[in-house]
Scaffold this motif. Structure first.
Motif, short mmCIF file in Angstrom:
data_model
loop_
_atom_site.label_atom_id
_atom_site.label_comp_id
_atom_site.label_asym_id
_atom_site.label_seq_id
_atom_site.Cartn_x
_atom_site.Cartn_y
_atom_site.Cartn_z
N GLN B 6 36.61 40.68 -1.54
CA GLN B 6 36.71 41.11 -0.15
C GLN B 6 38.17 41.23 0.22
N GLU B 22 36.41 45.79 3.45
CA GLU B 22 35.81 46.29 2.22
C GLU B 22 35.33 45.16 1.31
N CYS B 23 34.25 45.43 0.66
CA CYS B 23 33.65 44.47 -0.27
C CYS B 23 33.26 45.24 -1.53
N THR B 24 33.64 44.71 -2.69
CA THR B 24 33.21 45.32 -3.95
C THR B 24 32.68 44.25 -4.88
N GLU B 26 31.52 43.45 -8.97
CA GLU B 26 31.67 43.86 -10.36
C GLU B 26 30.66 43.13 -11.23
N ARG B 68 27.67 52.22 2.63
CA ARG B 68 27.65 51.91 1.19
C ARG B 68 27.85 53.23 0.44
N GLN B 70 29.26 53.74 -2.46
CA GLN B 70 29.04 53.61 -3.90
C GLN B 70 28.14 52.41 -4.15
N ARG B 72 28.41 49.67 -5.70
CA ARG B 72 28.93 48.31 -5.61
C ARG B 72 30.03 48.19 -4.57
N GLN B 73 29.98 49.03 -3.55
CA GLN B 73 30.97 49.00 -2.49
C GLN B 73 30.26 48.97 -1.15
N ILE B 75 31.12 48.55 3.07
CA ILE B 75 32.21 48.60 4.04
C ILE B 75 31.68 48.27 5.42
N CYS B 91 30.85 38.86 2.88
CA CYS B 91 30.04 39.80 2.11
C CYS B 91 29.31 39.01 1.03
#
Lengths: 113, 113
Positions: B6, B22-24, B26, B68, B70, B72-73, B75, B91
């Protein structure tokens, strides 16, 4: 209306003694329960969980008890350590529903040296 | 292994300014993604969740929105911040195939002045 309640906003315990954190729920569809631990300015981390087919789950110093008839669960920490001082959130999931956890408001545990 | 990021970690914004957090994630595919807010003295309030790209469900009506773009993203946005938007934003991701644990990011401390 809160479906998951943690009625004690705070708990103070001496190091080495037992900490008991309580959680009550109202929705009988909940069948999976989790405890999270949260330090200030950090995200919650998963601690321990229990399925409704069990009444006890143990992991080291942490034990969760589930009483389905009373719609009550508790987290026992034995022995308590100063590093256990944190906010503990109880959460419940209905596996037949959306899988979105319902969280309690948390209990702040302070373990005194 | 899976990780969740985050940013920013802290943010101070004036009232009326826009917001983008933003949050991603993996190491996993098609996760369920969540935005929570922890306001002072309160528990974890679910704001939005997403089960796939472009699929957003809102739990609480307010001046925030989520997207969203993507897999794995995730927002969190606002066009005009209010004082009441101050809080700690978290997140989280969850394996879409199970009723299992949510894994939280480190959080963003937002202060609206």
């Amino acid at each position: 209306d809160q479906q998951v309640k943690q009625n004690s906003p705070s708990l103070s315990v001496q190091e080495g003694r037992i900490s008991i954190l309580n959680c009550d729920y109202t929705n009988s569809m909940f069948d999976y329960f989790l405890w999270y631990k949260k330090y200030p300015a950090e995200g919650p981390t998963f601690l321990i969980s229990i399925s409704s087919i069990k009444d006890k789950n143990e992991d080291g110093r942490f034990t969760v008890f589930l009483n389905k008839s009373a719609k009550h669960l508790s987290l026992h920490i034995v022995p308590s350590q100063p590093g256990d001082s944190a906010v503990y959130f109880c959460a419940a999931i209905s596996s037949g529903g959306s899988y979105i956890p319902t969280f309690g408001r948390g209990t702040s545990l302070i373990v005194h040296p | 292994s899976q990780t969740i990021h985050q940013w920013p970690a802290t943010l101070v914004q004036p009232v009326g300014s826009p917001l983008s957090l933003e949050c991603t994630v993996e190491g996993t595919s098609n996760p369920n993604l969540y935005w929570y807010r922890q306001a002072a003295g309160r528990g974890l309030q679910l704001l939005f969740y997403s089960v796939g790209i472009g699929q957003i469900s809102s739990e609480v009506p307010q001046n925030l929105s989520a997207s969203r773009p993507q897999d794995r993203q995730f927002i969190l946005s606002s066009k005009k911040l209010l004082l009441s938007d101050s809080g700690f934003y978290l997140c989280a991701w969850q394996d879409e195939a199970s009723t299992d644990t949510q894994y939280f990011g480190p959080g963003t401390r937002l202060t609206v002045l």
